[in-house]
Scaffold this motif. Structure first.
Motif, mmCIF file in Angstrom:
data_model
loop_
_atom_site.group_PDB
_atom_site.id
_atom_site.type_symbol
_atom_site.label_atom_id
_atom_site.label_comp_id
_atom_site.label_asym_id
_atom_site.label_seq_id
_atom_site.Cartn_x
_atom_site.Cartn_y
_atom_site.Cartn_z
ATOM 1 N N TRP A 15 -7.998 7.669 -3.986
ATOM 2 C CA TRP A 15 -6.920 8.233 -3.187
ATOM 3 C C TRP A 15 -5.605 8.254 -3.962
ATOM 4 O O TRP A 15 -4.801 9.194 -3.823
ATOM 5 C CB TRP A 15 -6.754 7.446 -1.892
ATOM 6 N N TYR A 64 1.358 4.271 -3.009
ATOM 7 C CA TYR A 64 1.111 5.692 -2.789
ATOM 8 C C TYR A 64 2.361 6.533 -3.052
ATOM 9 O O TYR A 64 2.282 7.644 -3.591
ATOM 10 C CB TYR A 64 0.572 5.936 -1.379
ATOM 11 N N TRP A 109 -5.096 -0.278 -9.008
ATOM 12 C CA TRP A 109 -5.769 -0.965 -7.910
ATOM 13 C C TRP A 109 -7.227 -1.195 -8.292
ATOM 14 O O TRP A 109 -7.888 -0.302 -8.812
ATOM 15 C CB TRP A 109 -5.700 -0.127 -6.638
ATOM 16 N N VAL A 113 0.837 -1.206 0.000
ATOM 17 C CA VAL A 113 0.000 0.000 0.000
ATOM 18 C C VAL A 113 0.869 1.253 0.000
ATOM 19 O O VAL A 113 0.682 2.165 -0.812
ATOM 20 C CB VAL A 113 -0.948 -0.007 1.215
ATOM 21 N N HIS A 173 -9.364 3.064 -3.065
ATOM 22 C CA HIS A 173 -7.919 3.252 -3.221
ATOM 23 C C HIS A 173 -7.603 3.957 -4.530
ATOM 24 O O HIS A 173 -6.684 4.781 -4.586
ATOM 25 C CB HIS A 173 -7.194 1.902 -3.168
#
Length: 279
Positions: free
Chosen positions: A259, A71, A251, A67, A256
């Motif tokens: 974001w 990001y 994703w 994760v 997600h």
């Protein structure tokens, strides 16, 4: 008698340390001989290499978190998109005012060159399976990310030849290199290499950039040729983002995805603010 896999990893580890020592030696010689444009390119290239090294060093203390890595890559992708637009294509268009030639053809050529390179590497990887987690498969991943650094280093060198010095490009690439260095280190650790060797490989992959940057400053380019070189580097970097980085942050989960899209926009906005602040 040592297992074949262990022997192969030992040889690969020795090769990594030799490569790092060789790159540092060559970099020292190049730095001592560099002229004014070369020193500017070397400075920018070392900023980029520092980002890769920082990512590699983080493997010593951070576990791999999918994760977090996605990001970081999303943030870096936004930063790189802004760097391509404002630090490569902007100066390229300024060198040939009122004309899209040779910027547009060079942009397409750079993208095609990177995609062909990616296809060749992927084809070689497919023989062992793209999900191969052996030492050979992980080393190939590291080589792929190292080759991806070449157009970035060339872009730094070409930017150093342009009339306006722009450190924003170097800082943007450095930010995007942090998760890449982390990936190189993690890939080798996953293949069974020691942490120190994994970090050495990450640092070596980043040192390609200052060497490529200084090499680019030795090319004698007219304004039109420099515009084409900047656009070609921009095309290669755009293609690398689309072919290598974006799939890595894709994703299925809708939340997600939103974001991650926000992280890309945030990265773009950060570099835009940095560019405005340094202008």
């Amino acid at each position: 008698m040592p297992a074949r896999g262990s022997t192969g990893r030992l040889r690969a580890a020795n090769a990594i340390w030799l490569a790092l020592a060789g790159l540092l030696l060559v970099l020292g010689v190049v730095a001592s001989q560099a002229g004014p444009p070369g020193r500017v390119a070397l400075y920018g290239g070392m900023i980029c290499a520092g980002g890769t090294a920082l990512g590699g060093l983080s493997c010593m203390v951070l576990p791999f978190m999918q994760v977090l890595n996605r990001y970081l890559l999303a943030l870096g992708a936004g930063i790189m998109l802004a760097a391509v637009a404002f630090s490569l294509l902007g100066p390229a268009l300024a060198l040939v005012p009122g004309s899209a030639f040779p910027v547009v053809p060079a942009l397409i050529a750079g993208a095609l060159a990177l995609l062909v390179l990616d296809w060749c590497i992927s084809n070689a990887w497919r023989h062992g399976g793209r999900d191969d987690t052996s030492a050979a498969g992980m080393l190939l991943l590291a080589v792929t990310l190292t080759l991806h650094n070449l157009p970035e280093g060339l872009a730094i060198g070409f930017a150093a030849l342009s009339p306006v010095r722009d450190d924003v490009l170097a800082w943007g690439i450095a930010a995007q290199n942090v998760p890449e260095g982390y990936l190189v280190g993690y890939a080798l650790m996953r293949a069974g290499f020691a942490r120190a060797t994994a970090v050495a490989a990450a640092i070596a992959s980043g040192l390609v950039e200052p060497l490529a940057a200084v090499t680019a400053t030795h090319w004698v380019l007219s304004e039109m040729a420099l515009a084409a070189a900047l656009a070609c580097a921009a095309g290669a970097m755009l293609a690398a983002l689309m072919a290598l980085v974006m799939p890595a942050i894709a994703w299925q989960d809708v939340t997600h995805r939103r974001w991650l899209a926000g992280a890309v926009c945030l990265g773009f906005a950060l570099l835009l603010a940095l560019d405005a602040g340094l202008s």
